[in-house]
Scaffold this motif. Structure first.
Motif, PDB file in Angstrom:
ATOM      1  N   CYS A  87       5.988   0.587  10.285  1.00 13.65           N
ATOM      2  CA  CYS A  87       4.668   0.846   9.684  1.00 13.65           C
ATOM      3  C   CYS A  87       4.788   1.601   8.366  1.00 13.65           C
ATOM      4  O   CYS A  87       4.123   1.254   7.384  1.00 13.65           O
ATOM      5  CB  CYS A  87       3.799   1.637  10.661  1.00 13.65           C
ATOM      6  SG  CYS A  87       3.404   0.767  12.187  1.00 13.65           S
ATOM      7  N   GLY A  90       5.511  -0.475   5.463  1.00 10.47           N
ATOM      8  CA  GLY A  90       4.484  -1.440   5.064  1.00 10.47           C
ATOM      9  C   GLY A  90       4.758  -2.859   5.510  1.00 10.47           C
ATOM     10  O   GLY A  90       4.102  -3.798   5.039  1.00 10.47           O
ATOM     11  N   GLN A 103      -0.574  -6.036   1.460  1.00 11.13           N
ATOM     12  CA  GLN A 103       0.058  -6.264   0.162  1.00 11.13           C
ATOM     13  C   GLN A 103      -0.279  -7.633  -0.422  1.00 11.13           C
ATOM     14  O   GLN A 103       0.027  -7.910  -1.576  1.00 11.13           O
ATOM     15  CB  GLN A 103       1.572  -6.107   0.305  1.00 11.13           C
ATOM     16  CG  GLN A 103       1.981  -4.720   0.771  1.00 11.13           C
ATOM     17  CD  GLN A 103       3.455  -4.622   1.094  1.00 11.13           C
ATOM     18  OE1 GLN A 103       4.304  -5.019   0.291  1.00 11.13           O
ATOM     19  NE2 GLN A 103       3.789  -4.119   2.264  1.00 11.13           N
ATOM     20  N   GLN A 156      -2.361  -1.308   9.022  1.00 10.79           N
ATOM     21  CA  GLN A 156      -1.520  -0.120   8.865  1.00 10.79           C
ATOM     22  C   GLN A 156      -0.643   0.148  10.086  1.00 10.79           C
ATOM     23  O   GLN A 156       0.271   0.966  10.036  1.00 10.79           O
ATOM     24  CB  GLN A 156      -2.398   1.100   8.585  1.00 10.79           C
ATOM     25  CG  GLN A 156      -3.176   1.019   7.294  1.00 10.79           C
ATOM     26  CD  GLN A 156      -2.266   0.854   6.084  1.00 10.79           C
ATOM     27  OE1 GLN A 156      -1.245   1.526   5.972  1.00 10.79           O
ATOM     28  NE2 GLN A 156      -2.631  -0.052   5.179  1.00 10.79           N
TER      29      GLN A 156
END
Length: 230
Positions: A87, A90, A103, A156
């Motif tokens: 996490c 990312g 992203q 997230q």
């Protein structure tokens, strides 16, 4: 102890020479995809899989998950720490929409990372993999309110997701499910039935688990076309 080294060089060749990844800049989501960016992502992703996930594969299989008397489940040793690194890096938001904290990279890049994860530690990969599937369903058919409430936390990694499919009398033939959803006067639904073998249905990796449940509503066709998702 088995080791894993992600085939980054070979993958980069396939993406460029075979798939023509860098010729797709006219496609939405591919505008910012450059060789340098892809190489950096895959190198770091491969490093994470080889150094963090692969060493947990064999001991994780040997230990397995632990179900406690209160119904809670603990993942194998090291999985929680690895998931936090996942996490923090990312990786769960690699291809997720930027509106939800992701992203926004193309699914092609996400598919490569999924392959690296599955090859290094399939058991670990089930957790973020199922969560990504739940996110995709919510993104496509969820209401604006549902998306705003659930997706940022799932992207997230604070929350994970599942898909409640299997029942005692059916596994692959989902047309046989018996779970029923009855509408209530306040707009909610009452769901009754039995689900079994729900992958990642309980664990200690995230703060919350969003369960997407397959059920049939009154009058729905008695086939897979009659299934709704709650």
């Amino acid at each position: 102890m088995p080791t894993y080294r992600a085939p980054v060089k070979d993958t980069l060749f396939v993406l460029e020479a075979v798939a023509g990844l860098y010729n797709q800049s006219h496609v939405p989501g591919f505008e910012a995809v450059s060789p340098d960016l892809v190489e950096a992502v895959l190198n770091e992703g491969g490093k994470f899989c080889g150094e963090v996930l692969a060493p947990l594969n064999l001991p994780g299989d040997r230990q397995g998950c632990t179900r406690h008397a209160d119904g809670s489940v603990t993942a194998p040793d090291g999985f929680a720490q690895a998931y936090k690194q996942f996490c923090d890096g990312g990786w769960g938001g690699l291809i997720a929409d930027e509106r939800h904290g992701g992203q926004g990279l193309p699914y092609t890049i996400g598919a490569v990372m999924q392959e690296f994860i599955a090859a290094s530690n399939m058991a670990f990969g089930m957790y973020p993999g199922l969560s990504e599937g739940a996110q995709a369903a919510i993104e496509v058919v969820g209401s604006p309110e549902q998306k705003a409430k659930w997706l940022p936390n799932m992207v997230q990694g604070r929350w994970t997701g599942t898909m409640n499919l299997t029942e005692p009398q059916c596994g692959t033939d989902l047309g046989l499910i018996r779970t029923r959803a009855e509408p209530n006067a306040d707009g909610s639904w009452s769901i009754t039935g039995t689900k079994i073998f729900i992958s990642a249905g309980e664990h200690d990796l995230s703060d919350n688990i969003i369960h997407l449940v397959l059920a049939k509503t009154p009058g729905a066709p008695d086939s897979v076309k009659g299934i709704s998702l709650f």
